[in-house]
Design a protein around this motif. Structure first.
Motif, mmCIF file in Angstrom:
data_model
loop_
_atom_site.group_PDB
_atom_site.id
_atom_site.type_symbol
_atom_site.label_atom_id
_atom_site.label_comp_id
_atom_site.label_asym_id
_atom_site.label_seq_id
_atom_site.Cartn_x
_atom_site.Cartn_y
_atom_site.Cartn_z
ATOM 1 N N THR A 69 0.816 -1.217 0.000
ATOM 2 C CA THR A 69 0.000 0.000 0.000
ATOM 3 C C THR A 69 0.842 1.256 0.000
ATOM 4 O O THR A 69 0.606 2.170 -0.804
ATOM 5 C CB THR A 69 -0.949 0.019 1.222
ATOM 6 N N GLU B 287 -7.990 -6.259 5.001
ATOM 7 C CA GLU B 287 -7.742 -5.521 6.239
ATOM 8 C C GLU B 287 -6.251 -5.463 6.539
ATOM 9 O O GLU B 287 -5.543 -6.468 6.419
ATOM 10 C CB GLU B 287 -8.465 -6.201 7.410
ATOM 11 N N ASN B 288 -5.785 -4.272 6.952
ATOM 12 C CA ASN B 288 -4.371 -4.123 7.276
ATOM 13 C C ASN B 288 -4.133 -3.772 8.743
ATOM 14 O O ASN B 288 -3.038 -3.357 9.099
ATOM 15 C CB ASN B 288 -3.710 -3.083 6.370
ATOM 16 N N ALA B 289 -5.132 -3.953 9.586
ATOM 17 C CA ALA B 289 -4.979 -3.608 11.005
ATOM 18 C C ALA B 289 -4.587 -4.809 11.855
ATOM 19 O O ALA B 289 -3.641 -4.738 12.632
ATOM 20 C CB ALA B 289 -6.267 -2.981 11.536
ATOM 21 N N ARG C 252 -5.639 10.881 -3.858
ATOM 22 C CA ARG C 252 -5.316 9.745 -2.982
ATOM 23 C C ARG C 252 -6.110 8.514 -3.378
ATOM 24 O O ARG C 252 -7.217 8.615 -3.912
ATOM 25 C CB ARG C 252 -5.621 10.100 -1.528
ATOM 26 N N GLY D 245 -10.647 2.145 1.886
ATOM 27 C CA GLY D 245 -11.302 2.313 3.172
ATOM 28 C C GLY D 245 -10.270 2.394 4.295
ATOM 29 O O GLY D 245 -9.086 2.090 4.114
ATOM 30 N N THR D 246 -10.734 2.761 5.466
ATOM 31 C CA THR D 246 -9.861 2.984 6.619
ATOM 32 C C THR D 246 -8.937 1.808 6.905
ATOM 33 O O THR D 246 -7.761 2.005 7.195
ATOM 34 C CB THR D 246 -10.715 3.270 7.872
ATOM 35 N N TRP D 247 -9.441 0.601 6.814
ATOM 36 C CA TRP D 247 -8.653 -0.573 7.192
ATOM 37 C C TRP D 247 -8.190 -1.390 5.993
ATOM 38 O O TRP D 247 -7.732 -2.512 6.158
ATOM 39 C CB TRP D 247 -9.451 -1.469 8.136
ATOM 40 N N GLN D 248 -8.304 -0.845 4.787
ATOM 41 C CA GLN D 248 -7.930 -1.607 3.599
ATOM 42 C C GLN D 248 -6.472 -1.375 3.222
ATOM 43 O O GLN D 248 -5.984 -0.246 3.235
ATOM 44 C CB GLN D 248 -8.818 -1.230 2.411
#
Length: 142
Positions: A24, A56-58, A112, A116-119
């Motif tokens: 990312t 998800e990247n969290a 940008r 999404g927030t966690w993608q």
């Protein structure tokens, strides 16, 4: 109104073997340097035993669970496959690649990536050994 522009590059991604390898930040950095406001990013991986996913990247447990689920769907069992020449992980890797994506399209909003927030964007390495994978990026917009 500005005219349409295009930009492209190839990201080389050194994997450490089976697993999800996040790209990312590299992709977002290149998009930012390209200076587009609005557009569409297309990513394409040049391989048949690896794939691209947005996930998800969290929580790292999500990545581990996805790899385990892929392994259950396409196990390394020589009795299951005719294709054996490249090792016991090769045919399962082709199946996993078929079940996921080799290309992604991501909108660009306000300069940008519209994730999404966690993608996060990942190269999914389906082979056991490390490889250097190539991801082609193409951006069109203004």
């Amino acid at each position: 109104m500005a005219g349409l522009r295009q930009a492209s590059t190839v990201f080389k991604v050194a994997t450490r073997g089976r697993g999800l390898h996040e790209i990312t930040d590299r992709v977002a950095g290149w998009v930012g340097e390209a200076g587009f406001g609005e557009g569409l990013l297309t990513l394409f991986i040049r391989h048949t035993s690896a794939s691209l996913i947005i996930q998800e990247n969290a929580d790292p447990d999500v990545r581990r669970d996805l790899v385990a689920a892929f392994d259950r769907l396409a196990p390394e069992d020589h009795r299951l496959y005719a294709h054996q020449e490249e090792g016991p992980d090769d045919m399962p890797a082709h199946i996993k690649s078929t079940l996921s994506d080799v290309s992604l399209s991501i909108p660009l909003l306000g300069g940008r990536l519209a994730l999404g927030t966690w993608q996060g964007i990942y190269v999914a390495e389906h082979r056991a050994r490390p490889h250097t994978r190539q991801v082609v990026a193409h951006l069109i917009g203004e």
